[in-house]
Scaffold this motif. Structure first.
Motif, short mmCIF file in Angstrom:
data_model
loop_
_atom_site.label_atom_id
_atom_site.label_comp_id
_atom_site.label_asym_id
_atom_site.label_seq_id
_atom_site.Cartn_x
_atom_site.Cartn_y
_atom_site.Cartn_z
N GLU A 61 0.84 -1.21 0.00
CA GLU A 61 0.00 0.00 0.00
C GLU A 61 0.87 1.25 0.00
O GLU A 61 0.58 2.23 -0.68
CB GLU A 61 -0.93 0.00 1.23
CG GLU A 61 -2.00 -1.06 1.20
CD GLU A 61 -2.96 -0.92 0.04
OE1 GLU A 61 -3.68 0.10 -0.02
OE2 GLU A 61 -3.00 -1.81 -0.82
N LYS A 117 2.27 1.77 -3.46
CA LYS A 117 1.26 2.33 -4.37
C LYS A 117 1.26 3.85 -4.28
O LYS A 117 1.26 4.55 -5.30
CB LYS A 117 -0.14 1.83 -3.98
CG LYS A 117 -0.51 0.47 -4.48
CD LYS A 117 -1.96 0.22 -4.10
CE LYS A 117 -2.33 -1.24 -4.28
NZ LYS A 117 -3.72 -1.51 -3.83
N LEU A 118 1.25 4.35 -3.05
CA LEU A 118 1.23 5.79 -2.82
C LEU A 118 2.48 6.45 -3.39
O LEU A 118 2.41 7.47 -4.08
CB LEU A 118 1.13 6.05 -1.32
CG LEU A 118 0.43 7.32 -0.85
CD1 LEU A 118 -1.01 7.36 -1.35
CD2 LEU A 118 0.45 7.42 0.65
N ASN A 141 2.55 6.16 -7.40
CA ASN A 141 1.50 6.92 -8.06
C ASN A 141 1.79 8.41 -8.06
O ASN A 141 1.61 9.09 -9.07
CB ASN A 141 0.15 6.65 -7.38
CG ASN A 141 -1.00 7.29 -8.13
OD1 ASN A 141 -1.37 6.88 -9.21
ND2 ASN A 141 -1.56 8.35 -7.56
N ILE A 197 -6.71 2.73 -2.64
CA ILE A 197 -5.70 2.49 -1.61
C ILE A 197 -6.34 2.51 -0.22
O ILE A 197 -7.33 3.20 0.00
CB ILE A 197 -4.58 3.56 -1.68
CG1 ILE A 197 -3.40 3.17 -0.80
CG2 ILE A 197 -5.11 4.94 -1.35
CD1 ILE A 197 -2.17 4.00 -1.04
N ASN A 198 -5.76 1.73 0.69
CA ASN A 198 -6.15 1.79 2.10
C ASN A 198 -5.09 2.61 2.83
O ASN A 198 -4.04 2.11 3.20
CB ASN A 198 -6.25 0.37 2.67
CG ASN A 198 -6.75 0.36 4.11
OD1 ASN A 198 -6.73 1.38 4.80
ND2 ASN A 198 -7.19 -0.80 4.56
N GLU A 199 -5.38 3.89 3.01
CA GLU A 199 -4.38 4.81 3.57
C GLU A 199 -4.02 4.49 5.02
O GLU A 199 -2.93 4.83 5.48
CB GLU A 199 -4.85 6.27 3.44
CG GLU A 199 -6.10 6.63 4.20
CD GLU A 199 -7.38 6.39 3.43
OE1 GLU A 199 -8.41 6.97 3.81
OE2 GLU A 199 -7.36 5.62 2.46
#
Length: 202
Positions: free
Chosen positions: A51, A54-55, A58, A189-191
């Motif tokens: 996760e 991903k952040l 992106n 996304i799961n922040e």
């Protein structure tokens, strides 16, 4: 770790769709590598790491930049994860991308760095500049800049304009009306997992 400049499809195959990184979609639905099709069960750490990656990929951040954003989000009242996403979404390069002026965030960063973007009629060439409600984002009054952006507008990276932005195609001018709401963040996304990942070091 510096910003990633390698093959983008390899990253999207591993992490899933990243709308800010590339518009291309991978032909193979499984991750790259020799064991891509028969991966073992992932640990909790691996899920949180994914996760976070991903952040990072992106929004085109280095590890130290993302850590700084997490620390900044922690100092603000409210949900740390949501504040973190708002800080990243309100960056000038991402706002330029969400207005449709560039097909991806790396392309938007290049537009900003090369002095094509103005904020309240002043050239701002810092991609990490934090945009605020009431500010007007436009293109510098140069033929080359305007032609480049008009071409980009024909093939925007994301079809829907978020509710906190408005854009005038004739003037090539966008206005920020408010801070972005969570539901308009395009990245899946799961922040909270990202905040948990950094909880030991931030």
């Amino acid at each position: 770790m510096s910003r990633y400049r390698g093959p983008r499809l390899r990253i999207t195959r591993r992490l899933g769709e990243l709308p800010g990184l590339t518009r291309k979609s991978a032909r193979r639905a499984y991750p790259p590598g020799q064991h891509g099709q028969n991966r073992k069960k992932r640990s909790e750490y691996a899920v949180r790491l994914e996760e976070k990656q991903k952040l990072r990929f992106n929004y085109g951040l280095s590890e130290s930049q993302l850590l700084r954003y997490v620390r900044k989000a922690r100092r603000v009242t409210g949900s740390t994860g949501q504040v973190l996403l708002q800080l990243l979404e309100m960056r000038l390069d991402n706002t330029t991308f969400r207005l449709g002026l560039a097909p991806t965030i790396p392309a938007a960063r290049q537009l900003v760095n090369h002095g094509h973007i103005t904020v309240n009629s002043k050239v701002v060439n810092i991609a990490s500049y934090q945009c605020r409600p009431g500010e007007v984002i436009s293109i510098i009054n140069r033929d080359k800049s305007r032609q480049m952006v008009e071409t980009n507008l024909q093939y925007p990276g994301l079809a829907n304009l978020p509710s906190h932005l408005e854009f005038d195609k004739n003037k090539l001018e966008g206005k920020i009306n408010s801070v972005i709401e969570r539901e308009w963040v395009a990245l899946q996304i799961n922040e909270l997992l990202v905040v948990e990942y950094y909880s030991r070091m931030a």
